[in-house]
Design a protein around this motif. Structure first.
Motif, PDB file in Angstrom:
ATOM      1  N   LEU A   1      47.379  38.524  35.671  1.00 44.06           N
ATOM      2  CA  LEU A   1      46.449  39.536  36.175  1.00 44.06           C
ATOM      3  C   LEU A   1      45.004  39.134  35.913  1.00 44.06           C
TER       4      LEU A   1
ATOM      5  N   SER B   1      44.424  35.716  46.255  1.00 46.99           N
ATOM      6  CA  SER B   1      44.258  35.450  44.816  1.00 46.99           C
ATOM      7  C   SER B   1      45.567  35.684  44.086  1.00 46.99           C
TER       8      SER B   1
ATOM      9  N   ILE C   1      42.028  39.564  47.556  1.00 48.71           N
ATOM     10  CA  ILE C   1      43.023  40.109  46.618  1.00 48.71           C
ATOM     11  C   ILE C   1      44.393  39.545  46.931  1.00 48.71           C
TER      12      ILE C   1
ATOM     13  N   VAL D   1      49.217  44.283  42.963  1.00 49.47           N
ATOM     14  CA  VAL D   1      47.899  43.767  43.355  1.00 49.47           C
ATOM     15  C   VAL D   1      47.948  43.203  44.771  1.00 49.47           C
TER      16      VAL D   1
ATOM     17  N   THR E   1      43.985  36.513  38.333  1.00 47.59           N
ATOM     18  CA  THR E   1      43.802  37.120  39.665  1.00 47.59           C
ATOM     19  C   THR E   1      42.478  37.861  39.756  1.00 47.59           C
ATOM     20  N   PHE E   2      42.177  38.665  38.759  1.00 48.47           N
ATOM     21  CA  PHE E   2      40.940  39.447  38.797  1.00 48.47           C
ATOM     22  C   PHE E   2      39.706  38.552  38.704  1.00 48.47           C
TER      23      PHE E   2
ATOM     24  N   ILE F   1      39.209  37.326  42.131  1.00 51.84           N
ATOM     25  CA  ILE F   1      38.701  38.414  42.986  1.00 51.84           C
ATOM     26  C   ILE F   1      37.232  38.695  42.698  1.00 51.84           C
ATOM     27  N   SER F   2      36.848  38.584  41.421  1.00 49.18           N
ATOM     28  CA  SER F   2      35.469  38.920  41.030  1.00 49.18           C
ATOM     29  C   SER F   2      34.458  38.010  41.715  1.00 49.18           C
TER      30      SER F   2
END
Length: 929
Positions: A714, A682, A679, A642, A717-718, A721-722
């Motif tokens: 993960l 994060s 990204i 990532v 992190t996402f 990012i969102s």
């Protein structure tokens, strides 16, 4: 029974005395005028029969008067000076020649002989007035039936000489003076040379007519000449008197009505100029040196002295004269002053040389011309000799006249310019009398009773009605004011001209000007028309700022900056998307530019981005190739991929920032500009936060913290990012991506350097907002890195992440002042784009270099270190930690493997031993998860 002429009424006598009283205000001739009138009224006077002035008498049935400047004006109280050969004798002889022609013509006034009484005006108006009283004496006779002479005798009554019309005078001032008297007695007057516009006033000078056009026409012709030469700033110079002053006044008035012509100075030459007067005039003219054109209405002598003064002041070629008909094509005013007069434009009523008069005059001699009482004086002056007179000794320096001399053979002869008009004036009077005779005396031989005496007002109406071809073949006629039509020849004095005396016809004027400019020559034979303007035309892109009160003078001001010349007097700003043309007479579109791939501002960012992308791809490929090796697993494979994706996008955004803006490019700029950093940071924040939580939890207990598994990492992190992605899409909805052309950014003072910049509609504030979330993640990650600074060097990635964040913060701290410090620069877009892309590439390079390059180095160059280490038993670790810290810990999950026992270091203090045990536990947990 002898018929007496009608008596002058009392009213007429009163009016006459008023005129004479008015005349006395202008001269000292009043006693002489009264004496002449007394002689005319007193039949017993012994001088009555001999009171006629020095004059020429030609007998005839009808008598015409004639006024000619036979002599020049006298000096020192003397009324008459030297004889005037051309203006005096030539013109006088022209009248006698015309009378001879008329009397010999069987078709014109048949059986009627025209006579004449011709007087000398001596070129002086007051003297001419005295002489002209001779013409009116017949009209002021009194009833003498009851009058006896002093000796008791009855007076002898003779029929007085009656003049029906007068030919003359020459000068306008003389004609004005005489016309005031003649109109009282209703005697028509036709002038052959008076051109003052004042005489066109039909209310004041109703009995005055002229066969020459008035100076108002001449002034109009001169205005047309000045405009044809492109002059708009001239001076005027006039001889004091009716001719000069009226001519200049007409010129000024017409030029004012026409517009576009200004008078720099209006100077006057006094009647009796003092010594040095003409030097002062030249000095005054030089006060306005730009007014090189000088309009001159002056007498011959004044013209000559003006030229002499200009030559004396070494101003040859400075002034360009436009002379009136008094200059015309005469050689006398420019004699010995040819260089100063070169290029002078003069005007003269259209005329022709009368061949019949030349033949007549050149045959005149002392024997056949005794009727001209001044001819002997002319003879002496023309041949420079002296006639013998009884009792007068001859000057030994002068030769004796023989009487055998011949005009034109033994002296220079050139027909005077006004001869044609003198002949036309006499013929006009003759045609009027002829038409009057045909109407009043049809079939009568000679003068009938209806024409004895000739009624002046009726004769005037016939004069105004004449229309015949004159001596030069041109029509002779009069308008309602008694003026002849304007017909002029335009001359220029040219030194290189071979014709004598140097005047060349360059045009004509008959109600409109026809000027051959290409035939004109100026000083030194130059064909270039000299300038006579107050201000030269402004160049393209300059506006006129008028000088108050002088419409021909202005200052030129440049339309500066982004202004263009809207009209002659105004500058206006070009529209925001345009710039002025090179000559600033219009606006043209501003060129549109963008950041080019080959630009120096793009080369360095592209170079860094390409290196970064190659390095990133190398790391990704290496990690994929060695995906199951301990180093890759220990780096956290999922978050590493990532993070590497984010680093790749950071490098890739450089290409989008340099690419030509478009809707798609602008959309991807918005999306990826902050997404790559989001990204990256994060993933890095998730890592540092996991390490920090494990580290803190390990100090308290052996129970692992929540959400430290790869899947949890993960997810975290996402989620981070969102937030960035959702924000960008909200931005899309509020303001769809599009391009703009920014004309303000690159708009320097020099409009030639102005450019419109094609770019995405992303303001500086929007850019900061787009990056602010990534900066927040970066700062937070840095905080966790600082908190994790106490982790031992053997701990997984704590120190590299810390160094990465410190360096990244330094890069972005340097970015902020550079980015916003160039907001006012004309290269703003290029500098900011380069700064932003380089800063992002450097931050990505720091992350890549600190976190992954060492690992790749070990994987590639030291594969022996990329092996699985022995895992210690988590139970043994817990027992060691319990023994070292004397704390009871509960067992770790049975799922942990390894039988390695932890042996406490007996040399360390209890606290350090327990801390080392905790680090070992955290390290073990980290490697497992």
């Amino acid at each position: 029974m002898t018929s007496h002429p009608p008596l002058l009424s009392l009213d007429h006598q009163v009016r006459m005395f008023r005129v004479l009283s008015w005349s006395s205000c202008h001269s000292t001739t009043w006693p002489r005028l009264l004496w002449i009138l007394w002689v005319g009224l007193n039949p017993c006077s012994s001088v009555h029969q001999h009171s006629h002035p020095h004059s020429i008498k030609i007998p005839g049935d009808i008598t015409l008067g004639g006024l000619f400047p036979v002599h020049a004006r006298g000096h020192a109280g003397v009324p008459c000076g030297e004889i005037k050969k051309e203006k005096g004798i030539h013109r006088l002889e022209a009248m006698m020649y015309a009378l001879d022609q008329i009397n010999s013509d069987p078709e014109l006034l048949p059986n009627i002989t025209l006579g004449a009484r011709i007087l000398d005006t001596c070129s002086r108006d007051t003297y001419a007035l005295e002489q002209s009283l001779t013409f009116v004496q017949a009209l002021i006779q009194k009833d003498t039936s009851d009058i006896r002479c002093s000796n008791g005798e009855q007076p002898i009554i003779r029929k007085p000489e009656r003049v029906v019309g007068v030919i003359g005078a020459s000068g306008s001032s003389v004609s004005i003076m005489v016309a005031n008297v003649l109109r009282l007695f209703e005697i028509p007057q036709i002038s052959y040379a008076s051109t003052a516009p004042e005489l066109s006033d039909n209310n004041r000078y109703d009995f005055f007519s002229r066969v020459v056009p008035p100076d108002s026409y001449q002034a109009q012709a001169m205005v047309d000449i000045v405009k044809a030469l492109g002059w708009n700033y001239v001076s005027t110079l006039a001889s004091e008197g009716n001719y000069g002053e009226s001519g200049v006044d007409a010129f000024v008035q017409i030029s004012r009505e026409a517009g576009g012509l200004c008078i720099a100075q209006s100077l006057k030459i006094p009647r009796e100029p003092k010594p040095g007067e003409f030097d002062k005039i030249i000095k005054r003219l030089m006060e306005t040196p730009n007014a090189r054109g000088v309009i001159i209405f002056a007498h011959e002598d004044d013209i000559k002295q003006v030229l002499e003064a200009a030559k004396k002041s070494n101003l040859t070629g400075q002034f360009k004269f436009v002379g009136s008909d008094s200059w015309g094509a005469k050689s006398s005013p420019i004699l010995d002053q040819e260089e100063v007069a070169e290029g002078a434009v003069t005007i003269l009523p259209k005329r022709a040389s009368i061949d019949g008069f030349d033949q007549y005059f050149t045959t005149r001699s002392l024997e056949n011309n005794r009727r001209n009482i001044w001819f002997a004086e002319f003879w002496e002056d023309d041949f420079r000799c002296k006639l013998t007179r009884p009792g007068i000794k001859i000057d030994p320096e002068k030769k004796k006249c023989t009487g055998e001399e011949r005009i034109s053979r033994d002296s220079h002869y050139e027909q005077e310019g006004k001869v044609q008009f003198v002949i036309d004036a006499v013929y006009a009077m003759a045609h009027a009398l002829h038409n009057m005779h045909q109407d009043l005396c049809p079939g009568a031989m000679g003068v009938c009773d209806k024409m004895d005496p000739v009624e002046g007002r009726l004769l005037l109406s016939y004069i105004h009605s004449v229309n015949f071809n004159g001596s030069a073949g041109t029509a002779v006629l009069f308008n309602e004011n008694g003026d002849a039509p304007g017909r002029y020849d335009i001359f220029q004095y040219q030194m290189t001209n071979t014709t004598n005396p140097g005047y060349r016809v360059i045009g004509q004027w008959t109600n409109n000007l026809r000027l051959n400019v290409e035939e004109m020559q100026w000083t030194g034979g130059s064909r270039q028309i000299p300038d006579s303007v107050c201000s030269f035309p402004c160049r393209s892109g300059e506006r006129k700022k008028m000088v108050k009160g002088v419409p021909c003078c202005w200052h030129c001001e440049l339309c500066d900056g982004y202004q263009f010349q809207a009209d002659e007097f105004n500058c206006e700003m070009c529209p925001f998307d345009m710039r002025p043309t090179l000559n600033r007479t219009a606006c043209r579109p501003t060129p549109i530019i963008k950041l080019e791939w080959h630009s120096p501002w793009a080369v360095i960012p592209l170079f860094l981005a390409i290196l970064g992308i190659l390095a990133t791809l190398s790391v990704i490929i290496t990690f994929i190739r060695f995906n199951d090796t301990p180093i890759v697993r220990a780096a956290g494979r999922e978050l590493s991929y990532v993070l590497l994706t984010g680093i790749f996008l950071i490098y890739f955004i450089t290409f989008l920032m340099i690419a030509e803006p478009g809707t798609v490019v602008c959309a991807f700029r918005r999306l990826l500009l902050g997404l790559g950093m989001c990204i990256t940071y994060s993933a890095m924040l998730t890592k540092t936060n996991r390490i920090y939580r494990i580290f803190e939890q390990g100090k308290k207990s052996v129970t692992p913290p929540k959400f430290i598994s790869p899947t949890s990492q993960l997810m975290i992190t996402f989620i981070l990012i969102s937030v960035q992605v959702v924000g960008v899409f909200i931005w899309f909805g509020v303001m769809p991506p599009h391009t703009i052309v920014d004309y303000d950014e690159q708009r320097p003072p020099n409009p030639e350097l102005a450019r419109g910049i094609l770019k995405c509609d992303i303001a500086d504030l929007s850019l900061i907002c787009c990056l602010s979330y990534s900066i927040l993640l970066m700062v937070t990650c840095t905080v966790y890195a600082v908190k994790s600074r106490g982790v031992p060097e053997t701990f997984n990635e704590a120190k590299p992440i810390g160094f990465t964040m410190y360096t990244t913060c330094i890069v972005w701290l340097a970015f902020v002042p550079i980015f916003f410090g160039t907001a006012q620069s004309t290269e703003k877009m290029f500098i900011q784009t380069t700064t932003l892309t380089v800063s992002m590439s450097l931050s990505a390079s720091v992350s890549l270099g600190m976190l992954y390059i060492p690992k790749v180095y070990v994987i590639i160059f030291h594969p022996e270190q990329n092996v699985q280490k022995r895992k210690r038993s988590f139970k043994a670790v817990v027992q060691a930690a319990t023994m070292s810290s004397r704390l009871s810990q509960k067992s770790i999950s049975d799922k942990q493997n390894g039988e390695t026992k932890i042996e406490p270091d007996r040399t360390q203090p209890p606290f350090r031993a327990s801390l080392s045990s905790a680090f070992s536990v955290v390290s073990h947990l980290t490697k497992v998860y």
